[in-house]
Design an enzyme around this catalytic site. Structure first.
Site, PDB file in Angstrom:
ATOM      1  N   LYS A 127       0.813  -1.213   0.000  1.00 45.83           N
ATOM      2  CA  LYS A 127       0.000   0.000   0.000  1.00 45.83           C
ATOM      3  C   LYS A 127       0.849   1.267   0.000  1.00 45.83           C
ATOM      4  O   LYS A 127       0.295   2.382  -0.061  1.00 45.83           O
ATOM      5  CB  LYS A 127      -0.956  -0.022   1.197  1.00 45.83           C
ATOM      6  N   LYS A 155      -8.349   1.520   6.312  1.00 46.03           N
ATOM      7  CA  LYS A 155      -7.916   0.133   6.474  1.00 46.03           C
ATOM      8  C   LYS A 155      -6.506   0.101   7.042  1.00 46.03           C
ATOM      9  O   LYS A 155      -5.760   1.094   6.943  1.00 46.03           O
ATOM     10  CB  LYS A 155      -7.961  -0.606   5.126  1.00 46.03           C
ATOM     11  N   ARG A 177      -8.607  -7.738 -10.411  1.00 44.25           N
ATOM     12  CA  ARG A 177      -7.255  -8.211 -10.135  1.00 44.25           C
ATOM     13  C   ARG A 177      -6.577  -8.507 -11.472  1.00 44.25           C
ATOM     14  O   ARG A 177      -7.059  -9.319 -12.262  1.00 44.25           O
ATOM     15  CB  ARG A 177      -7.314  -9.477  -9.266  1.00 44.25           C
ATOM     16  N   ARG A 196     -13.657  -9.059  -9.432  1.00 44.80           N
ATOM     17  CA  ARG A 196     -14.169  -9.564  -8.161  1.00 44.80           C
ATOM     18  C   ARG A 196     -15.255  -8.606  -7.684  1.00 44.80           C
ATOM     19  O   ARG A 196     -14.976  -7.444  -7.373  1.00 44.80           O
ATOM     20  CB  ARG A 196     -13.041  -9.665  -7.141  1.00 44.80           C
ATOM     21  N   ARG A 221     -16.158  -5.068   0.678  1.00 48.19           N
ATOM     22  CA  ARG A 221     -14.961  -5.770   0.250  1.00 48.19           C
ATOM     23  C   ARG A 221     -15.267  -6.768  -0.861  1.00 48.19           C
ATOM     24  O   ARG A 221     -16.297  -7.429  -0.841  1.00 48.19           O
ATOM     25  CB  ARG A 221     -14.329  -6.493   1.446  1.00 48.19           C
ATOM     26  N   ASP A 246      -4.610  -4.288  -8.076  1.00 47.93           N
ATOM     27  CA  ASP A 246      -6.048  -4.136  -7.909  1.00 47.93           C
ATOM     28  C   ASP A 246      -6.477  -2.812  -8.524  1.00 47.93           C
ATOM     29  O   ASP A 246      -5.880  -1.762  -8.223  1.00 47.93           O
ATOM     30  CB  ASP A 246      -6.425  -4.168  -6.426  1.00 47.93           C
ATOM     31  N   GLU A 304      -3.751  -1.038  -5.114  1.00 48.23           N
ATOM     32  CA  GLU A 304      -2.663  -1.783  -4.472  1.00 48.23           C
ATOM     33  C   GLU A 304      -1.797  -2.451  -5.537  1.00 48.23           C
ATOM     34  O   GLU A 304      -2.277  -2.787  -6.630  1.00 48.23           O
ATOM     35  CB  GLU A 304      -3.195  -2.871  -3.528  1.00 48.23           C
ATOM     36  N   ASN A 330       0.343  -5.852  -5.278  1.00 51.72           N
ATOM     37  CA  ASN A 330       0.578  -6.993  -4.401  1.00 51.72           C
ATOM     38  C   ASN A 330       1.818  -7.768  -4.841  1.00 51.72           C
ATOM     39  O   ASN A 330       1.834  -8.329  -5.943  1.00 51.72           O
ATOM     40  CB  ASN A 330      -0.639  -7.921  -4.416  1.00 51.72           C
TER      41      ASN A 330
END
Length: 312
Positions: free
Chosen positions: A125, A160, A210, A224, A232, A272, A280, A282
């Protein structure tokens, strides 16, 4: 040539194989004739300059309820391995960071994927903040007043944990919500770390995409969609995976971040994207490989091992 591969992961008995990327990578490695060994992070050790782990030979099967066999454990010098997969899930805490310091001592003679030093130095992040032009407005801080000002500016926001994962501790605060102060008090009791606040993206109702990259190039994507009762989109909390195509905007994002991913030696990355904005990057244990294949997309596990084998 067969490779010896040690997989540092959460215990294989705990994985949900239908959606687990580490399991997909193991299946493909085994199909190629590589030798797999399993260990959990608590079995990693550094003594007098030697990095070792308690390795168990691993055999995998794509059979729910009977998906693995482990052989006798033996403490092994990891420098004798060809490859170590760094694949345990966050939280990205001091335990996780310590494993990167230890594994850095054997890389690149033993290829650690992803590069442990760059994993440590690229928190998911925070790393993304290098590409602010492609992000929603974002604030990282412990200052309650700064977050209050941010919420007054944008109304609906997401807050978050900075180093969380899997959607844990993610809250949608609507304009006028009176829970911000108590929420910050709760975060303060749970962690001494800053939190992250982002402008809420209403497009999340249409999905949080994603996108998976190999060697900095996009190779597949899934959408998603969150459950109607949740903000979420993470699939283990009720999000639904759907087939999707990449947009021109998303390809622009991938082109922008690709050089930085290659510079850091990141072979497997998942980003994302919500409504054309990246939230983000990842790099620890990105997921989505099995879902892409399920909807007829690329065999990303095969592309991953193609990339790894070129480095050996």
């Amino acid at each position: 040539m067969a490779l010896t591969i040690a997989v540092q992961m959460d215990h294989v008995s705990t994985v949900a194989i239908e959606g687990d990327t580490t399991f997909a990578l193991c299946l493909e490695a085994q199909a190629r004739g590589h030798d797999l060994f399993h260990y959990t992070p608590d079995r990693l050790a550094l003594r007098d300059g030697t990095v070792s782990a308690l390795l168990e030979p691993l055999t995998v099967r794509d059979v729910k309820g009977d998906h693995f066999t482990l052989g006798p454990a033996q403490r092994t010098d990891l420098s004798r391995m060809d490859v170590v997969l760094l694949r345990q899930d966050p939280p990205f805490d001091m335990n996780y960071i310590t494993t990167t310091h230890i594994l850095e001592r054997i890389h690149p003679k033993t290829l650690v994927v992803n590069d442990p030093a760059w994993v440590r130095n690229s928190p998911e992040k925070i790393f993304v903040m290098e590409f602010a032009d492609f992000m929603p407005e974002t604030l990282i801080t412990k200052d309650v007043d700064a977050i209050s000002d941010f919420r007054r500016e944008f109304g609906d926001i997401i807050v978050k944990p900075l180093y969380g994962n899997g959607g844990a501790g993610v809250f949608h605060l609507r304009d006028g919500d009176r829970n911000l102060t108590s929420l910050m008090e709760m975060f303060g009791q749970l962690t001494n770390e800053p939190i992250i606040a982002q402008r809420y993206l209403a497009d999340v109702r249409a999905g949080d995409k994603r996108i998976i990259l190999i060697d900095g190039e996009p190779v597949g994507a899934i959408n998603r969609v969150p459950h109607e009762s949740d903000t979420r989109s993470n699939m283990h909390v009720g999000g639904k995976a759907l087939a999707t195509e990449m947009t021109e905007r998303e390809r622009e994002i991938c082109a922008a971040i690709g050089p930085a991913l290659r510079e850091r030696g990141f072979i497997l990355v998942g980003i994302d994207v919500i409504g054309g904005l990246m939230t983000e990057i990842n790099v620890t244990s990105p997921t989505g490989v099995r879902e892409v294949a399920k909807f007829g997309g690329a065999d990303i596990a095969a592309l991953f091992w193609d990339a790894v084998e070129k480095r050996r």
